[in-house]
Design a protein around this motif. Sequence first.
Motif, mmCIF file in Angstrom:
data_model
loop_
_atom_site.group_PDB
_atom_site.id
_atom_site.type_symbol
_atom_site.label_atom_id
_atom_site.label_comp_id
_atom_site.label_asym_id
_atom_site.label_seq_id
_atom_site.Cartn_x
_atom_site.Cartn_y
_atom_site.Cartn_z
ATOM 1 N N VAL A 58 -38.586 19.405 10.275
ATOM 2 C CA VAL A 58 -38.478 18.760 11.577
ATOM 3 C C VAL A 58 -37.004 18.729 11.962
ATOM 4 O O VAL A 58 -36.150 18.356 11.155
ATOM 5 C CB VAL A 58 -39.048 17.325 11.549
ATOM 6 N N ILE A 59 -36.719 19.156 13.172
ATOM 7 C CA ILE A 59 -35.356 19.136 13.711
ATOM 8 C C ILE A 59 -35.303 18.069 14.795
ATOM 9 O O ILE A 59 -36.118 18.080 15.716
ATOM 10 C CB ILE A 59 -34.978 20.511 14.315
ATOM 11 N N LEU A 60 -34.363 17.147 14.674
ATOM 12 C CA LEU A 60 -34.131 16.153 15.717
ATOM 13 C C LEU A 60 -33.302 16.851 16.793
ATOM 14 O O LEU A 60 -32.135 17.130 16.599
ATOM 15 C CB LEU A 60 -33.397 14.940 15.141
ATOM 16 N N ASP A 61 -33.945 17.165 17.903
ATOM 17 C CA ASP A 61 -33.334 18.000 18.947
ATOM 18 C C ASP A 61 -32.527 17.148 19.923
ATOM 19 O O ASP A 61 -32.948 16.868 21.048
ATOM 20 C CB ASP A 61 -34.424 18.781 19.674
ATOM 21 N N ALA A 62 -31.343 16.735 19.507
ATOM 22 C CA ALA A 62 -30.509 15.809 20.286
ATOM 23 C C ALA A 62 -30.066 16.395 21.628
ATOM 24 O O ALA A 62 -29.964 15.687 22.618
ATOM 25 C CB ALA A 62 -29.288 15.391 19.473
ATOM 26 N N ASN A 63 -29.801 17.700 21.671
ATOM 27 C CA ASN A 63 -29.321 18.300 22.927
ATOM 28 C C ASN A 63 -30.443 18.930 23.762
ATOM 29 O O ASN A 63 -30.189 19.571 24.771
ATOM 30 C CB ASN A 63 -28.220 19.323 22.647
ATOM 31 N N LYS A 64 -31.672 18.798 23.318
ATOM 32 C CA LYS A 64 -32.866 19.227 24.061
ATOM 33 C C LYS A 64 -32.872 20.711 24.418
ATOM 34 O O LYS A 64 -33.294 21.104 25.494
ATOM 35 C CB LYS A 64 -33.043 18.376 25.317
ATOM 36 N N ASP A 65 -32.447 21.547 23.457
ATOM 37 C CA ASP A 65 -32.467 22.991 23.693
ATOM 38 C C ASP A 65 -33.605 23.693 22.957
ATOM 39 O O ASP A 65 -33.673 24.915 22.925
ATOM 40 C CB ASP A 65 -31.122 23.627 23.326
ATOM 41 N N SER A 66 -34.496 22.933 22.312
ATOM 42 C CA SER A 66 -35.681 23.447 21.602
ATOM 43 C C SER A 66 -35.339 24.293 20.387
ATOM 44 O O SER A 66 -36.138 25.123 19.965
ATOM 45 C CB SER A 66 -36.573 24.258 22.546
ATOM 46 N N ALA A 67 -34.156 24.107 19.808
ATOM 47 C CA ALA A 67 -33.742 24.878 18.634
ATOM 48 C C ALA A 67 -32.714 24.086 17.836
ATOM 49 O O ALA A 67 -32.133 23.121 18.335
ATOM 50 C CB ALA A 67 -33.135 26.207 19.065
ATOM 51 N N PHE A 68 -32.491 24.505 16.594
ATOM 52 C CA PHE A 68 -31.468 23.877 15.769
ATOM 53 C C PHE A 68 -30.086 24.269 16.291
ATOM 54 O O PHE A 68 -29.818 25.435 16.544
ATOM 55 C CB PHE A 68 -31.610 24.323 14.315
ATOM 56 N N SER A 69 -29.230 23.280 16.453
ATOM 57 C CA SER A 69 -27.862 23.543 16.915
ATOM 58 C C SER A 69 -26.884 23.152 15.819
ATOM 59 O O SER A 69 -26.886 22.012 15.346
ATOM 60 C CB SER A 69 -27.553 22.738 18.179
#
Length: 105
Positions: A58-69
């Motif tokens: 699970v990735i917490l998508d803080a920047n809401k780009d639908s991917a791991f940053s």
Amino acid sequence: ILSDLESNNYVVQLINSSNKVVYEKYIDVSLLKSDSKGKNTIEVQFKDVIPETYTMRVILDANKDSAFSQGIYLKKIQSEKTYTYSQSIKIISDWDVEQIWNLGQ
């Protein structure tokens, strides 16, 4: 079922034995529901999964780009939080598997 989630967006991934992401779902914060203890929960379903043994991330998508940053060291930006389920999940043909994962633990 994912529980004890922060109010954020998430990416849920199933990873096969070759360490390849083969199924992925994006979870919008608006879909989260509160359980009887006031913790955010959501049921995530993957349909027509090929029988195999998987791990879940699970990735917490803080920047809401639908991917791991990844983070940027020079700008002091940390990478997004990831969680990996500690056990393997074995999928068998014509069976339903329900897994409860409390991310707060």
